[in-house]
Design an enzyme around this catalytic site. Structure first.
Site, PDB file in Angstrom:
ATOM      1  N   LYS A  93       0.604  -1.072   0.262  1.00  0.00           N
ATOM      2  CA  LYS A  93       0.064  -0.096  -0.759  1.00  0.00           C
ATOM      3  C   LYS A  93       1.138   0.647  -0.446  1.00  0.00           C
ATOM      4  CE  LYS A  93      -3.456   1.666   2.825  1.00  0.00           C
ATOM      5  NZ  LYS A  93      -4.896   1.980   3.294  1.00  0.00           N
ATOM      6  N   SER A 168      -9.627   1.777   3.054  1.00  0.00           N
ATOM      7  CA  SER A 168      -8.858   2.522   1.889  1.00  0.00           C
ATOM      8  C   SER A 168      -7.560   1.277   1.208  1.00  0.00           C
ATOM      9  CB  SER A 168      -7.878   3.303   2.936  1.00  0.00           C
ATOM     10  OG  SER A 168      -6.932   2.616   4.027  1.00  0.00           O
ATOM     11  N   SER A 192      -9.692  -0.405   7.354  1.00  0.00           N
ATOM     12  CA  SER A 192      -9.294  -0.219   5.386  1.00  0.00           C
ATOM     13  C   SER A 192      -8.591  -1.271   5.272  1.00  0.00           C
ATOM     14  CB  SER A 192      -8.711   0.855   6.162  1.00  0.00           C
ATOM     15  OG  SER A 192      -9.656   1.865   5.940  1.00  0.00           O
TER      16      SER A 192
END
EC number: 6.3.5.7
Length: 508
Positions: A93, A168, A192
């Site tokens: 990420k 996210s 997330s």
């Protein structure tokens, strides 16, 4: 996919390499049936084939990945003993500082920024000889539940590319679900990791707060953020969890405690006699009937495995969402003050005549997206004089009550379970203009962040062809309980449907 490939690695050719589990990939590399370079090239080829559609990646470091893979192959050939994930490709990420790669946090304000150091979790992945493929898309500064808030465009769900992958950590989840990488690292502030895992048919884990270092994780909400794994199997998630966990003196919130034996727990697959609590408050209005049916079937499977299932009430969980949306924006308002156009990142309007305050204002206006601005404003208001006690202070009191609910519940049961999300993935654009509807996606996941305990999402089934998940919650530093229950339930559900759920993901 529940097969234990460690003892019986599948040779290349009998199964598409990109569809191998991380454990199977590592085992095949360890015995020479597959090279790390072959595994990495397969992942890079897959990215080249499908990522224009999925948009899981913001940056692909093909040269760096292949160099790392060659190093693994050379050292294995020299007889060096390597770790359990050596040579396995991974998507990272884009919220972790990574030497040699850009770190944007999905924001224009950091576009083109190359940090000079690795986050601790990145250092540990390199030390474990994991191959870093590149940086995955995300909601800007991890603020969002759909990955539509990325300044670089949305990620699409591999199950239906007209729908969101969750957020996210949507890029990380989509990369694994689209078979672009067997593993991904995400972060979880209010769900997330778990929410996109559920919506993409994956296993996703938020470890205990303090169990995995936050050093080098660009902060959204410092008391809530936690790094964790996304994977296709419970064992794969456990292997990644074990690789990144442990005390870090560079992180003041890191807890010096033994790492739970998550890998052994994932492989135990025996939950006879364990006490499982079904959270009464996570049902009813707002929950898709298909989600509730899949959850009920998973709970029935737990009973069939020998668990003692009871209903448990956690009365203050209903206040978690409003409390979270005061605490997280307040911390965000403080953390994002560092992006001032003076030290790093974007700088707008510096014409030699404008003052520092004007340059900062222009830069933040141009560099931050609408959702980030919304949360900064909300947090600044909640922290302002005259409102602090009424809003932020009250929210922290609610947080304490939620922690007490967990404590009371875990005196009765070993783990709690609930649906991970109220609904399956919704269409892209459906909730962009309705922030409250978007925030409700995290209704079930937020309590574990507020209390700091570990939680896992595991695929529970399909609703109208879209995956949904069951959430498992445990007390702080009892992360191994998640893997023990998750491993057993994964096997039972796969046997029940006749195959792993991801076998049904549409080909791209």
């Amino acid at each position: 996919m529940t097969e234990n490939m460690t003892e019986n690695p599948t040779p290349p050719g009998t199964t598409d390499v990109v569809r191998l589990s991380a454990a199977a990939t590592a085992a095949a590399i360890a015995v020479g049936r597959l090279s790390a370079v072959e595994a990495t090239r397969a992942a890079l080829d897959r990215i080249a084939k499908v990522d224009e559609t999925v948009h899981a990646f913001l940056h692909v470091d093909a040269d760096g990945a292949l160099a790392a893979a060659r190093s693994v192959d050379d050292r294995r050939a020299a007889g060096e003993r390597l770790g359990p994930l050596a040579g396995v490709p991974l998507a990272l990420k884009d919220v972790f500082t990574t030497r040699g790669m850009p770190t944007t946090c999905g924001s224009r304000i950091l576009e083109g920024w190359h940090p000079p150091y690795d986050a601790t979790v990145v250092s540990r992945l390199r030390a474990a000889d994991v191959v870093l493929l590149g940086k995955a898309n995300m909601d800007e500064f991890a603020m969002g539940s759909s990955t539509e808030n990325s300044a670089f465009g949305p990620t699409r769900n591999p199950w239906d590319v007209t729908r969101i992958p969750g957020g996210s950590s949507g890029g990380s989840a989509a990369a694994v679900a689209a078979f672009e990488a067997p593993l991904a690292l995400g972060t979880d502030t209010g769900g997330s990791i778990r929410q996109p895992a559920a919506l993409c048919g994956l296993v996703g884990v938020k470890p205990t707060y303090g169990g995995v270092s936050r050093y080098g994780l660009v902060a959204f909400s410092s008391s809530l953020d936690q790094a964790g794994p996304l994977a296709r199997t419970v064992t794969d998630a456990a292997l990644l969890h074990a690789a990144i966990a442990g005390h870090d003196p560079l992180d003041s919130t890191s807890v010096d405690a033994p790492v739970p034996a998550v890998v052994a727990a994932a492989r135990q697959r025996d939950i006879r006699g364990m006490r499982v609590g079904v959270v009464r408050e996570f049902a009813g209005d707002g929950y898709d009937p298909g989600v509730e049916a899949a959850f009920a079937a998973a709970v029935e499977a737990l009973t069939g495995l020998g668990a003692q299932v009871v209903e448990v009430s956690c009365p203050h969980f209903s206040y978690a969402l409003p409390a979270y949306y005061l605490i997280a924006p307040s911390e965000c308002s403080s953390n994002l003050a560092r992006f001032d156009a003076m030290r790093f990142g974007l700088r707008i309007g510096d014409d030699g005549r404008a003052g520092a305050e004007e340059v900062m204002s222009r830069t933040r206006e141009a560099g931050f997206g609408p959702e980030v601005k919304r949360r900064i404003i909300l947090g600044t208001y909640a922290l302002s004089s005259g409102y602090y006690d009424a809003y932020y202070g009250q929210a922290q009191k609610v947080r304490t009550l939620i922690s007490r609910d967990f404590t009371a519940a875990f005196e009765q049961v070993d783990v709690l379970v609930s649906p991970t999300t109220p609904t399956p993935a919704f269409p892209l654009g459906a909730k962009v203009d309705d922030p409250v509807a978007m925030y409700l996606s995290d209704l079930c996941t937020i309590p574990s962040n507020l209390a700091g305990g570990p939680a896992m999402s595991l695929p529970s089934g399909l609703v109208d062809g879209l995956p949904v998940g069951i959430q498992i919650m445990a007390p702080p530093f009892a992360d191994d309980r998640l893997y023990r229950v998750g491993g057993a339930l994964e096997e039972a559900l796969d046997v029940g449907r006749g195959h792993p759920l991801l076998d049904e993901v549409p080909a791209l």
